[in-house]
Each structure stands twice: as C-alpha cells, then as structure tokens.
Design an enzyme around this catalytic site. Structure first.
Site, PDB file in Angstrom:
ATOM      1  N   CYS A   1       0.867  -1.181   0.000  1.00 24.71           N
ATOM      2  CA  CYS A   1       0.000   0.000   0.000  1.00 24.71           C
ATOM      3  C   CYS A   1       0.897   1.222   0.000  1.00 24.71           C
ATOM      4  CB  CYS A   1      -0.851   0.038   1.254  1.00 24.71           C
ATOM      5  SG  CYS A   1      -1.798  -1.467   1.483  1.00 24.71           S
TER       6      CYS A   1
ATOM      7  N   ARG B   1       2.448   1.016  -5.946  1.00 22.62           N
ATOM      8  CA  ARG B   1       2.561   0.196  -4.730  1.00 22.62           C
ATOM      9  C   ARG B   1       1.270  -0.563  -4.405  1.00 22.62           C
ATOM     10  NH1 ARG B   1       6.675   1.326  -1.147  1.00 22.62           N
ATOM     11  NH2 ARG B   1       5.341   0.594   0.537  1.00 22.62           N
TER      12      ARG B   1
ATOM     13  N   TRP C   1      -3.607  -2.166  -1.453  1.00 25.05           N
ATOM     14  CA  TRP C   1      -3.449  -3.431  -2.153  1.00 25.05           C
ATOM     15  C   TRP C   1      -3.902  -4.460  -1.143  1.00 25.05           C
ATOM     16  CZ3 TRP C   1      -0.319  -7.882  -1.658  1.00 25.05           C
ATOM     17  CH2 TRP C   1      -0.212  -8.681  -2.794  1.00 25.05           C
TER      18      TRP C   1
ATOM     19  N   ASN D   1       0.243   0.522   6.114  1.00 29.12           N
ATOM     20  CA  ASN D   1       0.847  -0.390   5.151  1.00 29.12           C
ATOM     21  C   ASN D   1       1.525  -1.500   5.933  1.00 29.12           C
ATOM     22  OD1 ASN D   1       2.224  -1.541   2.927  1.00 29.12           O
ATOM     23  ND2 ASN D   1       3.988  -0.222   3.292  1.00 29.12           N
ATOM     24  N   GLY D   2       1.242  -2.761   5.587  1.00 31.63           N
ATOM     25  CA  GLY D   2       1.873  -3.881   6.291  1.00 31.63           C
ATOM     26  C   GLY D   2       0.824  -4.888   6.698  1.00 31.63           C
TER      27      GLY D   2
ATOM     28  N   GLU E   1      11.339 -16.191 -17.204  1.00 29.85           N
ATOM     29  CA  GLU E   1      10.993 -14.761 -17.192  1.00 29.85           C
ATOM     30  C   GLU E   1       9.906 -14.461 -18.231  1.00 29.85           C
ATOM     31  OE1 GLU E   1      11.357 -12.445 -15.264  1.00 29.85           O
ATOM     32  OE2 GLU E   1      11.049 -10.618 -16.414  1.00 29.85           O
TER      33      GLU E   1
ATOM     34  N   LYS F   1       6.172 -12.882 -17.510  1.00 22.98           N
ATOM     35  CA  LYS F   1       5.595 -11.683 -18.161  1.00 22.98           C
ATOM     36  C   LYS F   1       4.216 -12.004 -18.730  1.00 22.98           C
ATOM     37  CE  LYS F   1       7.793  -9.625 -16.634  1.00 22.98           C
ATOM     38  NZ  LYS F   1       8.811  -9.271 -15.748  1.00 22.98           N
TER      39      LYS F   1
ATOM     40  N   GLU G   1       1.660 -12.371 -15.735  1.00 22.96           N
ATOM     41  CA  GLU G   1       1.255 -11.190 -14.960  1.00 22.96           C
ATOM     42  C   GLU G   1       0.649 -10.087 -15.829  1.00 22.96           C
ATOM     43  OE1 GLU G   1       4.435  -9.173 -12.903  1.00 22.96           O
ATOM     44  OE2 GLU G   1       5.823  -9.565 -14.534  1.00 22.96           O
TER      45      GLU G   1
ATOM     46  N   HIS H   1       9.724 -35.337 -20.092  1.00 26.69           N
ATOM     47  CA  HIS H   1       9.599 -36.081 -18.832  1.00 26.69           C
ATOM     48  C   HIS H   1       8.253 -35.831 -18.154  1.00 26.69           C
ATOM     49  CE1 HIS H   1      13.689 -37.502 -19.064  1.00 26.69           C
ATOM     50  NE2 HIS H   1      14.100 -36.262 -19.300  1.00 26.69           N
TER      51      HIS H   1
ATOM     52  N   LYS I   1       3.933  -3.306  -6.964  1.00 24.42           N
ATOM     53  CA  LYS I   1       5.326  -3.177  -7.389  1.00 24.42           C
ATOM     54  C   LYS I   1       6.298  -3.637  -6.307  1.00 24.42           C
ATOM     55  CE  LYS I   1       8.445  -1.827 -10.350  1.00 24.42           C
ATOM     56  NZ  LYS I   1       8.643  -2.757 -11.478  1.00 24.42           N
TER      57      LYS I   1
HETATM   58  C1  F6R Z   1       7.760  -9.429 -12.188  1.00 21.07           C
HETATM   59  C2  F6R Z   1       7.967  -8.636 -10.997  1.00 21.07           C
HETATM   60  C3  F6R Z   1       8.154  -9.336  -9.699  1.00 21.07           C
HETATM   61  C4  F6R Z   1       9.398  -8.776  -9.011  1.00 21.07           C
HETATM   62  C5  F6R Z   1       9.527  -9.384  -7.615  1.00 21.07           C
HETATM   63  C6  F6R Z   1      10.785  -8.905  -6.917  1.00 21.07           C
HETATM   64  O1  F6R Z   1       7.616  -8.617 -13.301  1.00 21.07           O
HETATM   65  O2  F6R Z   1       8.001  -7.443 -11.048  1.00 21.07           O
HETATM   66  O3  F6R Z   1       8.265 -10.709  -9.888  1.00 21.07           O
HETATM   67  O4  F6R Z   1      10.516  -9.073  -9.792  1.00 21.07           O
HETATM   68  O5  F6R Z   1       8.418  -9.039  -6.843  1.00 21.07           O
HETATM   69  O6  F6R Z   1      10.817  -7.532  -6.807  1.00 21.07           O
HETATM   70  P1  F6R Z   1      12.154  -6.770  -6.466  1.00 21.07           P
HETATM   71  O7  F6R Z   1      13.086  -6.947  -7.601  1.00 21.07           O
HETATM   72  O8  F6R Z   1      11.741  -5.347  -6.225  1.00 21.07           O
HETATM   73  O9  F6R Z   1      12.699  -7.421  -5.217  1.00 21.07           O
END
Ligand code: F6R
Length: 588
Positions: free
Chosen positions: A2, A27, A74, A100-101, A465, A469, A472, A488, A583
């Site tokens: 948040c 956030r 969030w 937040n938390g 990766e 993408k 998400e 397998h 984020k």
């Molecule tokens: C994927 C993404 C998340 C972050 C993960 C770690 O696109 O953004 O998987 O990579 O939450 O975040 P950081 O790098 O900030 O520790």
C-alpha cells in the site's frame, strides 16, 4: 503493497495528497482514500478504484484543510470494498489512520477491543490500529504515549500515519518504510520518496520503531522509550522524480523502450564500488544468490556466469525459500541479494537469515536508500531510473548488464562486455523495430490459454521470465521449462491447442532444441521460434539479431516483454497495473 502519504503545512492538502498518491500508485491500486482536517473535524472520502477514477467520482482533491493523510490499498486482509479502503476511523471520527503492512495479531487485538466496547466497521487488520490509538488516547490524553503504547501491542510489519482532530499527525514504522520530506511550507510523511520528491529532495528515513509527531510547530522523532532521537537528512537524487510516460501510452512500454540506452550505459557507475564488490566476491568461499520473481531469474543467470566464467562457486535460492535451506552458509559465504525495489520482504528475510549465519551481504538494487541497500555490507546500483510499470522490464536488463560487468571484471575481461555494449544496444533497437510484427503475433495469440516456453542452459531463466511476463501482464497460463524436461511429463499436455515458444538462438543448444521442436510439432502444437535463424519447424518466427552467444539473455527477453504488453492490450488489461499485484511486495 500500500502507499501512505501525510502532509501538514501551509498548503491546501488534498490536491497534494492526490498527486502524491498517483505517483505512488504502483505500490497498490485497488482502492484509495484521503482524510483532511477542517475546523477541528476530520473529513474523509474513500472508494474502490485507481486514484484518477476515484478522484473523478468523489472529487478527493476538493477536501478542505492543510493537514491530512492519504492511502492507496493493495488488499491483504478483507476484500476490495469501500469500507475496507483506508483511512479508517476508530469508534468516533476523532482519529483516522492509514496503514501499510500486516498486523499479525489483529484477531486477538480485535477481540480484546470488542470486549471493551469498540465497534469495528471493516474486515481489515489495519483498523485495530485506529481503535488502539483511540483507546490509549482517551485513557491518557497524550498522543506520544498513545502511539508508543499502540506500537508495543502490534505484531507483524507496519508503517502507519494517523491524524487527530486537533491537527496533529503522527506515524510509526516497523519493517515497512516511512520517510519524511521537509519543505518550506511543512512536512510530508510517505511510504516512498516518490510521494514528495516533486517538492523536496530532503528526506529523513525513519528507523524501525521510530515514532514521528508533527504538531502545529514542530516535527519530533522518538524511540520506543519516548526519548527524542535525531535522524539524518538524506539528499535524494532528483532524477528519481522523472516518472512521466513521455510519448508512450503506458509506463511499461516506455520502460521497454529505454532498454537499449540502459545496456549501453551499464557499469558507468563508480568503478571503485564495482572493484570492492568484486573483492568481496573473490574472498568468499561460496556466493549464494537470491531474489524474487524477475530478480530471481537474474540470479539464475548470474550463477551460470559466475560458475562458468569467473569460476566462483555459486548457489541460487529463491528468497521465499531461503530461510529453510541455510546449511552451508557461514562466515566464509557471501549472500548476493538482487532486488529492484530493495524492499521485497522475502529478500529482506533471506538477508537477515544469512546475516545471522555470519555471511557478508552484497546487494544489487535500483534504490540507494532502500532497506536492502541499507542493511548490505556493500551494494551496487543498476541505475535504470524509476520503474513504474508493475512488471519488471528495464530493471531486469539493467540487473543483467551489471552482472555481466561484474563477471567480466572477475574473469579479467573474458566476456568483453564493455566492448560489446554498444552492439547489444543496437541489437535491442533492431528488435524494437519489429514491434509491429510482435504486436500482430500478440493478436494471433490473444485466445491462447496455455503457452509453454522452453530453452536450455542460459536461456532457461529467460523461459521462466518470459512465462512470468505472460502470466502477470496477459493473464495467460504460461510455463517456462528447460527444453529437455518437456519429454519427462509436460509433453502429455501438448496438443493442437498448445502454443510452444522455443528460445533458440544459433548456439550449442540449437540442434537439440530443433529436435524437441519436431517432437512438439508432431503433437499438433503451434511452434513459435525466437531465433536469429529461421527454421521450417517454426509456425511463427520472431527474429532476433545474432550476438555473441553468452549475451543472448539480454536481447531475447525483449520479444517476451513486447508480446506480453500487446497481449495485455488485446485482452483489455492495464499493462502498468496488473490485477492482484503490487510493485513492491513488502509482505511475506
Ligand atoms: C515481475 C515482478 C516481480 C518482481 C519481484 C521482486 O515482473 O516485477 O516478480 O521481480 O516481486 O521484486 P524486487 O526486484 O523489487 O525485489
């Protein structure tokens, strides 16, 4: 998770709060609210939706007053509803809080407070903070004591800010960030410097369990015993404030397009810092690498490079699992934590566990003032500027580029990354020039329900990766796996509705990949090849330029980012703010 913002000063507070919340919306963005004080009364508006939408609906910016708090949520405890949105009152409207938390003992506290007559309105864990503050304030008529006594009862992680109807603002934090920004007209209290960086670059980072009180004249910080404490003012780099979208439709697209320059400029930071970082790595027996999500995928590539080129013994463990596998970590070990935000709770937890075992802590972060940077023995910056889009794009390329710089130094220039940077930047531009074609491919894939992504060796982390993408941003079930593992078990899932993306540049993995592609094609799947060479087995071909084989990860991730972005648009999803995500994941 948040975002929190508070302001007390001489300006109209509501427009400031709305602006700050928009800047921190990455956030958390499922609901929003603000509370201001006018004529000795707290007034509050809140609702479900993104800041701009709720502001349009409720005209948040018109609330009067020069003191107030705001929040974007969030959801963790309690669904996404107007009632669960912050701020929260206690029983009366004399105190309002934003949090937040996660308050881990919220159930016990709630029961206790209900037992003495408190009435709760929301399903959130946060509301207990408002009621506790209210209880202690009614008992003692002393805001400082009320905040400290409240904090003493809270278990879990928190950063909260409260407004009292007398105009006082107070806040406290434990394992969640809370930062003060001082301006000529007053003070901000915020979860992130982006909440006030437009107005001031002077920041005071509160330490765990600090309490801050802003009344009509002063700003005071106290420890848990109520003693005043001094915290230094940090000058934050102004460039972090540049968070507009420029000519792009979304932050994510802008950030994708920034990558060529990021690679070209990689490693230009203070070389002495890189040198010292490498010394610490060299003097360790084992380097343990950790991170979450995209940063973990970078750690997997880093392990490959450290082992194969720098001949350094390296192990990788995803941060959320790290604390369960501590065998072998001691004072001869280094933990290298990779995190864009530097605030990810799982990563911080891994760091604490490794520290406890005696390891030295190195980190690679984007934010120099982040919690991770601050608890590390040494850190390096990826220097890619703020990443606003929730999905990591440019931060991944920047992390990789820094890893190549480090490994190159550790192996005495065996990668010659420095010499190849400009070429790699050009290769990324070539792929960006094919954006329209990838957009068309996204249109073809819009109804896909399952996409498998395969690659071998150093391409395997890119398969993971790429799948992340697609999941998400485009909400498509996607799985990344090593090409060899397909036979397998997962091959049983392949049929005429399946799409399989093969990461197959012309290197030592290519012949085996082509054989795998034929096996898949024989089961009726559509094959999408990402390669510098066409092949008849591909039904759809995404061309990437030829580069030195060890550098392919830097460029082959880009088609996935573009594909996921356009798939999100094709499915009417917001690429900047995917559902259910935030984020900075500051909860465990
Ligand atoms: C994927 C993404 C998340 C972050 C993960 C770690 O696109 O953004 O998987 O990579 O939450 O975040 P950081 O790098 O900030 O520790």
């Amino acid at each position: 998770m948040c975002s929190i913002i508070g302001y007390k000063g001489q300006l109209d507070v509501a427009p400031l709060l709305v602006n700050s919340l928009e800047r921190m919306e990455y956030r958390g963005y499922d609901s929003v609210g603000i509370a201001t004080i006018n004529d000795g009364k707290i007034i509050l508006k809140k609702g479900v939706g993104k800041v701009a939408d709720v502001n349009k609906r409720l005209d948040l910016g018109s609330l009067p007053g020069d003191t107030g708090v705001g929040h974007t949520r969030w959801a963790t405890h309690g669904s996404v509803t107007n009632t669960n949105a912050h701020p929260h009152y206690g029983c009366t409207d004399s105190i309002a809080i934003v949090h937040n938390g996660i308050i881990e003992n919220h159930k016990e506290l709630r029961e206790e407070l209900i037992g003495i007559g408190h009435i709760f309105k929301s399903d959130t864990d946060s509301e207990v903070i408002a009621h506790l503050l209210e209880k202690y304030y009614v008992d003692q008529k002393n805001i400082k004591k009320a905040v400290i006594d409240t904090c003493k009862r809270l278990e879990g992680a928190y950063a909260f800010v409260a407004v009292f109807e007398d105009g006082t603002i107070c806040g406290s934090r434990y394992n969640e960030p809370l930062i003060i920004g001082s301006v000529d007209t007053g003070h901000f209290i915020s979860s992130d410097i982006l909440g006030f960086l437009e107005y001031t670059n002077k920041a005071i980072y509160l330490e765990n369990r600090d309490t801050v009180i802003l009344d009509s004249k002063t700003l005071q910080i106290f420890d848990m015993e109520g003693n005043p404490v001094n915290r230094p003012i940090t000058q934050v780099a102004w460039e972090l404030a540049s968070v507009d979208k420029g000519k792009y439709a979304h932050h994510t697209l802008k950030e994708i397009h920034e990558q060529p320059v990021i690679v070209e400029k990689a490693g230009t930071q203070n070389l002495d810092r890189v040198k010292e970082f490498c010394n610490i790595v060299r003097n360790s027996r084992t380097v343990f690498l950790t991170g979450s999500g995209t940063s973990y995928h970078c750690a997997l590539i880093a392990k490959h490079l450290l082992s194969n080129f720098a001949k350094i013994h390296a192990e990788t463990m995803v941060s959320s699992e790290f604390q369960y596998t501590l065998d072998g970590i001691d004072n001869t070990s280094v933990l290298l934590a990779i995190s864009q935000s530097g605030e990810t709770a799982d990563v911080l937890q891994a760091v604490k566990a490794a520290k406890h075992m005696g390891a030295r802590i190195l980190s690679i972060v984007n934010i120099p003032t982040s919690s991770l940077a601050r608890i590390s023995d040494w850190f390096l910056l990826i220097e890619c500027g703020p990443e606003v889009g929730v999905a990591a794009t440019k931060s991944f390329t920047a992390q990789l580029s820094l890893i190549y710089t480090i490994v190159d130094r550790l192996c005495n220039g065996c990668l010659s990354f420095e010499a190849d940077k400009a070429f790699l930047g050009g290769a990324l531009r070539e792929i960006l020039d094919t954006e329209i074609e990838i957009h068309r491919i996204a249109e073809r894939l819009r109804d896909a329900t399952d996409i498998y992504i395969i690659g071998r060796s150093i391409h395997y982390p890119i398969a993971l990766e790429g799948a992340l993408k697609l999941k998400e941003l485009a909400y498509i079930h996607a799985e990344g796996m090593t090409a060899g593992e397909l036979k397998h078990g997962p091959l049983a899932l392949i049929g005429s509705n399946s799409y399989v993306i093969i990461i197959n540049p012309n290197d030592t993995t290519s012949n085996d990949n082509i054989a795998t592609a034929h096996e898949i094609k024989a089961r009726g799947a559509t094959i999408i090849g990402i390669s510098d060479r066409p092949n008849d087995v591909y039904d759809i071909f995404i061309k990437i330029p030829s580069v030195k084989s060890i550098f392919y990860p830097i460029i082959e991730v880009l088609p996935f980012q573009i594909l996921a972005y356009y798939l999100a648009l094709a499915k009417n999803a917001d690429p900047d703010y995917p559902r259910n995500l935030a984020k900075s994941v500051t909860v465990k």
